[in-house]
Write an enzyme that holds these catalytic residues in place. Structure first.
Site, PDB file in Angstrom:
ATOM      1  N   LYS A  54       0.776  -1.169   0.114  1.00 44.85           N
ATOM      2  CA  LYS A  54       0.100  -0.121  -0.053  1.00 44.85           C
ATOM      3  C   LYS A  54       1.016   1.212  -0.147  1.00 44.85           C
ATOM      4  CE  LYS A  54      -3.883  -2.114   2.313  1.00 44.85           C
ATOM      5  NZ  LYS A  54      -4.517  -2.784   3.621  1.00 44.85           N
ATOM      6  N   GLN A  98      -4.761  -1.370   9.481  1.00 42.27           N
ATOM      7  CA  GLN A  98      -4.730  -2.696   8.930  1.00 42.27           C
ATOM      8  C   GLN A  98      -5.199  -3.888  10.061  1.00 42.27           C
ATOM      9  OE1 GLN A  98      -3.490  -3.324   5.925  1.00 42.27           O
ATOM     10  NE2 GLN A  98      -4.285  -5.462   6.312  1.00 42.27           N
ATOM     11  N   ASP A 121     -11.323   3.003   4.044  1.00 40.43           N
ATOM     12  CA  ASP A 121     -11.754   1.433   3.905  1.00 40.43           C
ATOM     13  C   ASP A 121     -13.007   1.402   4.132  1.00 40.43           C
ATOM     14  OD1 ASP A 121      -9.771  -0.494   3.646  1.00 40.43           O
ATOM     15  OD2 ASP A 121      -9.454  -0.658   5.960  1.00 40.43           O
TER      16      ASP A 121
END
Ligand code: NAD
Length: 296
Positions: A54, A98, A121
């Site tokens: 990422k 994460q 997200d």
């Protein structure tokens, strides 16, 4: 019939190029650089790989990447304090924590502490509600990537029968909402669904997000249907480790009209959509027009 392969790798490269172009324009016209902060708690090897990837792709499209690596024993209080700092940092437009988090940390609490406008997200309860009510939101990256590939392949999805196998909060449920938003008739199937084969056979669009290697065989697929395989499963075959999806690729490809491979299908689209979401969040934060085609 031999299915057309939907090349997620090529699609993702195109999407990243589009994002990079918009980032360059933002910089030139307004002096703004979108910033993505990724928070990793602990040393889960798969999470470390994702975070590295990422960060690399964020920089490649011209955005700022801020990585925060915290010890596995980090307290909830310290993690929430970091999120609060990132929420209030004007250089940070997207925040991603994460998952999974170490067991002593409450994932729901942590995710819901992120400013919904920076929740790239799309897991914050506000974004889930906005998506469910058809309002402007941050859309979870994996289902967004699936939707983009479906729209690209079909144009309009209106009136199509879609079956999503899997009801997780991060893939199955938001995928179903997005397909509903595009006027599909949507069925969500799951581990308790009766006659799954019959249910799947009705579908013009099948999205498999189960986590069971090659679970969907070709004889479940309606001839000509589009098959989107979200699954990423590591298996041992002929003494080698191999990545396979949730659908049995060879038999499904004989019947389907179009299919995503694993690897090279949904996977690469997920990070590309994360970058698209960060750009969207940045333009919204600065009251600038949103680039077209980057969100639902
Ligand atoms: P999950 O474990 O949270 O959910 C799996 C779902 O499958 C559950 O809702 C369950 O009801 C359903 N299920 C389980 N067994 C079933 C069965 N026998 N029949 C029908 N349904 C069944 O998983 P998830 O997080 O949604 O992920 C699903 C898969 O997608 C995994 O392989 C994961 O690695 C992959 N994934 C890929 C990406 C990507 O970027 N490509 C992103 C997220 C997840």
């Amino acid at each position: 019939m031999v299915a057309q392969v939907i090349d997620g790798k090529a699609f993702a490269a195109k999407l990243r190029a589009q994002v990079a172009e918009q980032v360059a324009t933002l910089k030139e016209a307004h002096g703004i650089i979108p910033g993505l902060a990724v928070v990793l708690v602990g040393e889960d090897p798969a999470s470390q790989v994702y975070v590295r990837s990422k960060g690399k792709q964020t920089v490649e499209v011209g955005m700022n990447s801020y990585e925060h690596k915290l010890d596995a024993s980090t307290s909830e209080e310290d993690l929430l304090a970091l999120i609060d700092r990132l929420n209030n940092d004007p250089e940070v437009h997207g925040i991603l924590v994460q998952l999974p988090l170490p067991k002593h940390l409450n994932e729901d609490l942590v995710i819901n502490a992120i400013d919904p406008a920076k929740d790239v997200d799309g897991f914050h309860i506000s974004n889930v509600g906005l998506l469910g009510t058809g309002q402007k939101s941050m859309v979870p990256c994996t289902p967004l990537g699936c939707l983009m590939m479906l729209r690209d392949h079909h144009g309009s999805l209106s009136g199509m029968d879609a079956v999503v196998i899997g009801r997780s909060n991060i893939v199955g449920k938001p995928m179903a909402q997005l397909l509903l938003g595009d006027s599909c008739t949507v069925t969500i199937a799951h581990s308790r669904t009766k006659n799954l084969a019959e249910v799947v056979r009705r579908a013009d669009i099948v999205v498999a997000a189960v986590g069971r290697p090659e679970m969907v065989p070709g004889d479940w697929i309606k001839p000509g249907a589009t098959v989107i395989d979200v699954g990423i499963n590591r298996i041992e075959r002929d003494g080698k480790t191999k990545l396979v999806g949730d659908v049995h690729y060879d038999s499904c490809a004989e019947v389907a009209g179009a299919i995503t491979p694993v690897p090279g299908g949904v996977g690469p689209m997920t990070i590309a959509c994360l970058l698209a979401n960060t750009l969207t969040a940045c333009t919204r934060a600065n009251n600038l027009p949103e680039p077209k085609g980057l969100t639902a």
